[in-house]
Design a protein around this motif. Sequence first.
Motif, PDB file in Angstrom:
ATOM      1  N   VAL B  54       0.752  -1.193  -0.015  1.00 15.05           N
ATOM      2  CA  VAL B  54       0.005  -0.011  -0.020  1.00 15.05           C
ATOM      3  C   VAL B  54       0.643   1.137  -0.034  1.00 15.05           C
ATOM      4  N   GLU B  55       1.754   1.431   0.817  1.00 15.96           N
ATOM      5  CA  GLU B  55       2.389   2.502   1.223  1.00 15.96           C
ATOM      6  C   GLU B  55       3.909   2.456   0.595  1.00 15.96           C
ATOM      7  N   LYS B  56       4.334   1.536   0.443  1.00 13.77           N
ATOM      8  CA  LYS B  56       5.761   1.102   0.380  1.00 13.77           C
ATOM      9  C   LYS B  56       6.378   1.745   1.342  1.00 13.77           C
ATOM     10  N   HIS B  57       6.094   1.626   2.401  1.00 11.81           N
ATOM     11  CA  HIS B  57       6.637   2.355   3.586  1.00 11.81           C
ATOM     12  C   HIS B  57       7.907   1.498   4.419  1.00 11.81           C
ATOM     13  N   TYR B  58       7.398   0.010   4.572  1.00 14.29           N
ATOM     14  CA  TYR B  58       8.293  -0.670   5.437  1.00 14.29           C
ATOM     15  C   TYR B  58       8.855  -1.797   4.516  1.00 14.29           C
ATOM     16  N   LEU B  59       9.997  -1.955   4.751  1.00 11.66           N
ATOM     17  CA  LEU B  59      10.776  -3.132   4.345  1.00 11.66           C
ATOM     18  C   LEU B  59      11.109  -4.225   5.194  1.00 11.66           C
ATOM     19  N   HIS B  71      12.329  -2.490   8.299  1.00 12.50           N
ATOM     20  CA  HIS B  71      12.954  -1.003   8.456  1.00 12.50           C
ATOM     21  C   HIS B  71      11.792  -0.145   7.709  1.00 12.50           C
ATOM     22  N   ASP B  72      12.020   1.037   8.336  1.00  5.87           N
ATOM     23  CA  ASP B  72      11.121   2.278   8.018  1.00  5.87           C
ATOM     24  C   ASP B  72      11.885   2.853   6.797  1.00  5.87           C
ATOM     25  N   LEU B  73      11.390   3.058   5.637  1.00  4.78           N
ATOM     26  CA  LEU B  73      12.040   3.710   4.778  1.00  4.78           C
ATOM     27  C   LEU B  73      11.822   5.096   4.497  1.00  4.78           C
ATOM     28  N   TYR B  74      10.713   5.552   5.273  1.00  2.00           N
ATOM     29  CA  TYR B  74      10.478   7.113   5.120  1.00  2.00           C
ATOM     30  C   TYR B  74      11.403   7.921   5.621  1.00  2.00           C
ATOM     31  N   TRP B 107       4.777  -9.105   2.773  1.00  2.00           N
ATOM     32  CA  TRP B 107       3.417  -8.611   3.333  1.00  2.00           C
ATOM     33  C   TRP B 107       2.043  -9.087   2.605  1.00  2.00           C
ATOM     34  N   TYR B 108       1.152  -9.003   3.395  1.00  2.00           N
ATOM     35  CA  TYR B 108      -0.249  -9.246   3.137  1.00  2.00           C
ATOM     36  C   TYR B 108      -0.613  -7.900   2.122  1.00  2.00           C
ATOM     37  N   PRO B 109      -1.038  -8.243   0.885  1.00  2.00           N
ATOM     38  CA  PRO B 109      -1.115  -7.318   0.009  1.00  2.00           C
ATOM     39  C   PRO B 109      -2.040  -6.026   0.392  1.00  2.00           C
ATOM     40  N   PHE B 110      -2.927  -6.355   1.012  1.00  6.01           N
ATOM     41  CA  PHE B 110      -4.108  -5.309   1.307  1.00  6.01           C
ATOM     42  C   PHE B 110      -4.037  -4.709   2.617  1.00  6.01           C
ATOM     43  N   ASP B 111      -2.961  -5.054   3.427  1.00  4.63           N
ATOM     44  CA  ASP B 111      -2.953  -4.409   4.910  1.00  4.63           C
ATOM     45  C   ASP B 111      -1.695  -5.113   5.475  1.00  4.63           C
ATOM     46  N   ASN B 112      -1.005  -3.944   5.911  1.00  4.67           N
ATOM     47  CA  ASN B 112       0.508  -4.154   6.421  1.00  4.67           C
ATOM     48  C   ASN B 112       0.359  -4.384   7.872  1.00  4.67           C
ATOM     49  N   GLY B 113      -0.969  -5.037   8.509  1.00  3.31           N
ATOM     50  CA  GLY B 113      -0.956  -5.594   9.640  1.00  3.31           C
ATOM     51  C   GLY B 113      -0.607  -6.902   9.605  1.00  3.31           C
ATOM     52  N   LEU B 114      -0.160  -7.469   8.629  1.00  5.38           N
ATOM     53  CA  LEU B 114      -0.164  -8.838   8.355  1.00  5.38           C
ATOM     54  C   LEU B 114       1.132  -9.339   7.459  1.00  5.38           C
ATOM     55  N   PHE B 115       1.920 -10.085   7.598  1.00  6.26           N
ATOM     56  CA  PHE B 115       2.803 -10.785   6.837  1.00  6.26           C
ATOM     57  C   PHE B 115       3.175 -12.255   7.050  1.00  6.26           C
ATOM     58  N   VAL B 116       3.544 -12.767   5.913  1.00  6.85           N
ATOM     59  CA  VAL B 116       3.862 -14.125   6.001  1.00  6.85           C
ATOM     60  C   VAL B 116       5.391 -14.583   5.649  1.00  6.85           C
ATOM     61  N   SER B 117       5.691 -15.404   6.384  1.00 11.36           N
ATOM     62  CA  SER B 117       7.036 -15.797   6.228  1.00 11.36           C
ATOM     63  C   SER B 117       7.392 -17.366   6.283  1.00 11.36           C
ATOM     64  N   HIS B 343      11.501  -0.286  -5.839  1.00  9.55           N
ATOM     65  CA  HIS B 343      10.556   0.559  -5.243  1.00  9.55           C
ATOM     66  C   HIS B 343       9.853   1.432  -6.276  1.00  9.55           C
ATOM     67  N   PRO B 344       8.618   1.225  -6.511  1.00 10.33           N
ATOM     68  CA  PRO B 344       8.064   1.943  -7.822  1.00 10.33           C
ATOM     69  C   PRO B 344       7.755   3.559  -7.487  1.00 10.33           C
ATOM     70  N   PHE B 345       7.641   3.738  -6.179  1.00 12.89           N
ATOM     71  CA  PHE B 345       7.510   5.072  -5.864  1.00 12.89           C
ATOM     72  C   PHE B 345       8.806   6.114  -6.058  1.00 12.89           C
ATOM     73  N   LEU B 346       9.881   5.660  -5.335  1.00 15.69           N
ATOM     74  CA  LEU B 346      10.980   6.404  -5.277  1.00 15.69           C
ATOM     75  C   LEU B 346      12.016   6.121  -6.608  1.00 15.69           C
ATOM     76  N   GLN B 347      11.696   4.664  -7.254  1.00 19.07           N
ATOM     77  CA  GLN B 347      12.426   4.369  -8.257  1.00 19.07           C
ATOM     78  C   GLN B 347      13.909   3.915  -7.835  1.00 19.07           C
ATOM     79  N   GLU B 348      13.645   3.361  -6.770  1.00 12.39           N
ATOM     80  CA  GLU B 348      15.014   2.632  -6.083  1.00 12.39           C
ATOM     81  C   GLU B 348      14.812   1.226  -6.317  1.00 12.39           C
ATOM     82  N   VAL B 349      16.386   0.668  -5.914  1.00 12.57           N
ATOM     83  CA  VAL B 349      16.171  -0.799  -5.828  1.00 12.57           C
ATOM     84  C   VAL B 349      17.098  -1.052  -4.475  1.00 12.57           C
ATOM     85  N   TYR B 350      16.586  -2.152  -3.828  1.00  9.23           N
ATOM     86  CA  TYR B 350      16.928  -2.694  -2.694  1.00  9.23           C
ATOM     87  C   TYR B 350      17.413  -4.101  -2.884  1.00  9.23           C
TER      88      TYR B 350
END
Lengths: 690, 405
Positions: B54-59, B71-74, B107-117, B343-350
């Motif tokens: 959603v936000e591309k905020h958390y890595l 990690h927090d990317l913002y 990450w769960y694609p619709f909510d970043n309160g959930l992730f799968v590993s 990263h589609p918003f910042l045009q960066e690669v991690y």
Amino acid sequence: MPSPLDTKLCQELAQHIEALTHTGQKVLEPTLIKKIKQICRSSEGYVEHAYHLLLHQLGEQHAEVRFSAFQIIDELFRRSHSFREHLVSDMQRIMELTVETNPNNCLPPPKTAAVNLKNLALRSFHEWNVQYGSGYKRLQIGYNFLRKCKNIDFDNLEFENAIERARREENLRHQQIVNEEKIQKVLTEYNDLYEEIKATITSLENCIKLLVPSLDDFFISCDNMDESDIDTFNSELVVTSPHLKCSNKENKVDIREHGMNTNFSVEVEIKPVASVKETAENAAVFENARDAQRLIKNRYIPRVKNWLKVITKCSGKTDDIKKMVNLKDELEKSLKNCDRLDISRKNSDDSSDSDLEEVPDKEGYEEHVVEEHVLFAQSSSRSEKPTSSKKDWSIFSKDNNEKDPTTLLSTLSTLQTTKNSHPSCSEHSFATTSSGEQEVKVQKTEEIECLPSTSHNNQSTQSRKQKLLSVAPKLPFDIDLYHWEEEKLAAPTMLLVKPDGARFWSATSTDEMEEIVVPEGAASLRTRVIEFSGRHEPVKWACRAPLPSGKLCPRRDRYKCPFHGPVVARDSSGKCSNPEDEARLKQMQEEEQQKNPDWQDPKLLQEIKEATGVDLKMPEKGKRKKKSDQTKYPGLTDIKAKQNNAYTRLAKKVFKKGSMKRIAQSLDNADHKRFRDKYGDQFNYVHETS
Amino acid sequence: MIKCLEDLRSGIVEPSALVSAERTKRAYNLQLSKYRDIESVHSSGVNSLDLDVVEKHYLLSGCADGTVYIHDLYNFTGLPQYTSKLICSVDKTSRSAHQYSVECVQWYPFDNGLFVSSGMDKKLKIWDANCLKPAEQICLEGRIFQHHMSPIGSKQCLVAVASSASEVILVDLKSGCYSHELRGHTGSVLTCRWSPREENIVATGSCDNKVILWDVRSSKCFLKSFCLYSTDNQSGSQLTSTAHDGYVNGLCFTADGLFLLSYGTDNRLQLWDAYTGENQMVNYGDIPNRTKKCVQFAVSVNTNPILAYVPSEGNIFVFELHTGLKVKTLLGHYSSVNGCIYHPFLQEVYSAGNDRNILLWSADTQGLIYDEHTKSQVPVKSDSLRSVYYKKNVTLDTWSSDEDS
């Protein structure tokens, strides 16, 4: 884009770098490095070129080369930005080549240079990072990579040393603990046994004292001892030292009373070893002393010696060691006393220690078998010994016996007796018989002479025959003689036995058996095998030509050594003792050399080499062409030098192909044998094993 | 840039074209970011990365020792220099952590309160991101190399799991158990990806060299098996057709879902038409690839020539998708790279590698502009001046005068 590079400068750069990296020195030569810097400074292109050259040198499998190359890299890194860029982009590879980040790719030998290289590289990385890290991100990452992933502590550059040191300390500590334990054990043992040992020593000493009173006792006892005491003493002392006693008495008594001159001398002979006889009275004392002695000898002294060994090895306290040494001295002293007294003599006679008991001789047992009857038998069997030697064959068998009617000798003897009894017997007939006999006889002429052959006309023929016979070859009887008179000989045949199956299965009639002719045919019946009758004479001389190793050729050839030509007389240093021989050999050698083709003339070759620069010399026979780096770069340590240490020498023997094969063979055999023993009698396995 | 803005103002160029041009420019000019960093906290090699949708905020990153980091990317500091801080992590010591290496995180694609590993301990864990506790834990038969959730299928919450068992398993998050098994591979499955365009389409790549496209609505048979050599897709040859001459250890759809890239241990990258299954016959050259597990790679989004970022041992190659041209090599890692994301918003690669780093690759436009800005304002404090001067000094040539002689 910078201007194209000057090839000459590039070549110069390459030469400088090559020369600088192959010196083997720890410090770079300032003039050369200055030249390199000078070239690099002129253009960035040269920097790049230098970078690639240096990277190539860094990849060499020689730590000294890498070390020098890295020193140059360090110099240039601190100068040029573009060099830094290049280097940082290749950082991974450089780390691999200098600080062995890749465990599969270790640093090359020599080891000391490799360690130096590693230290230098780590120090440089650290400095680079401090100085240039802010400008070159990858350098920073690399530095962190070394620090975090490779656990390198840049503060004191002791990345592995720390581990090693810890291990060493741990070892030392462990060793100390073990030593402590050992010493403690020894001390407790010492304390436990000390009393016992002391008691044994005193008991032994007392025993000795009882057996041989010391001089002090004498004087004390002499003053206030009653007669009986003296008597008992004397009874012992009579045995021990009669002379001494005698002198003692004389001191008391006036000599004159005994009718002796005043100026007489008494020679006192003190035996070095006092001997005490064992009697029923002192048997118990002896027994006791012996026990004590045995105890000290077999138990205490080895024990104490062992303690001393352990305690000195584990570096125990000097007090302890002193105590032990004292104890040992004491023990040895008492033992010595004992030995002097020869207490143990009886002991050894008893041979209670020896396992072998002597058994009394058995009755009627003869140690040496008498060979009389054998000899007798031999002599009796040959009352009339034939003169012929064993080797020579004669028609007369050696076992000829007069009593045996089948033998020739018996007939002869009977004839003789009949002749003697009937002298008028017809001589003629007898002669013929005798002459007929003589045809058969080959050797026994002496015996024949004693035969009566009085007939005259027979005499001449007989002498002629004798002459002929002496000329005729004498051959032992053999197959060719057997067939001597058969004119036409059929070739011998043999029956072929069919190998398949026993005769029970096949037809038994001989018709079906194949008969084949012996390949040599009838000739095989005419041939005679004659064994070589000459004697082998061992060669008594060696070649003894001087060898390049300084020794002499040990080959023992009769006439000619395959390596050094004809064998000639030589002195102890290998020189020809005969000058003629020497000249001859020299000439031969020269001839050998002349065989070299004329175009291999060294002068001509030299000229060609000077003119064209091509060396046309043929490689010497048996010598491999070898152009090592050693000759090219004398400064570098030779890492290919064969290591001649115990390991390689052993490995050469152990891993030799032959020995490996042998061992494998014997192991296989053992396996096979075990298998056969286990399963060999089971039908299922028999076919598989064999 | 200025010209583009001018054109835009005069109405010659559409705004989207400007955006596209700028994005493309940035995507081309990636380099190791000088200004931004990601806090290095990993205790072992990083295997997998994911950005929240959603936000591309958390890595989100998963490590080889079973730990997971967020990690927090913002960057709210206003300065270009910024180190992305670690927010939270699942420690190795915690009981809920994976026992062995974590191979994939998402990450769960619709909510970043959930992730799968998922990882080598054969477990798929569904985490509550807020309290970092596993909400559900599903045990599978094989070691899991990768799992993936469809970014568009909001109605169904299926997780495709590629594991060392040859079946691809679909786990339904709603029920917490398997719903399907997709049978078709003969070797262990290394990678699986949902199509970003069709919510029922999933592609899988396996050790039997095949890339298979499935429609999960008919799990009886697969839709298509990509074939390297023949372009005509006969059903008979589908059973034997292989997409690579080696293991297939990476798959990636383009953002529009029209093309599929596959990466194999035959050192090749193949581009396929996701609908027809045709090989596009783009030659990317030889890309060294020896890893026998999943490699995550990425394609750029909304740039004009689409770019693919492909990890190859210690480097990341940048290719133009449709021409196969190698644009650049990103040098930075010191050991092999396990994955990278765009990263589609910042045009960066991690990118994540075995050297325990997550490296950030960007065009650094922001930083450069900031630098110019600080330079234009010359009369600042002496401190900052010195620092700037020092920074410039570092990258200069410093030939000493004694080399003149």
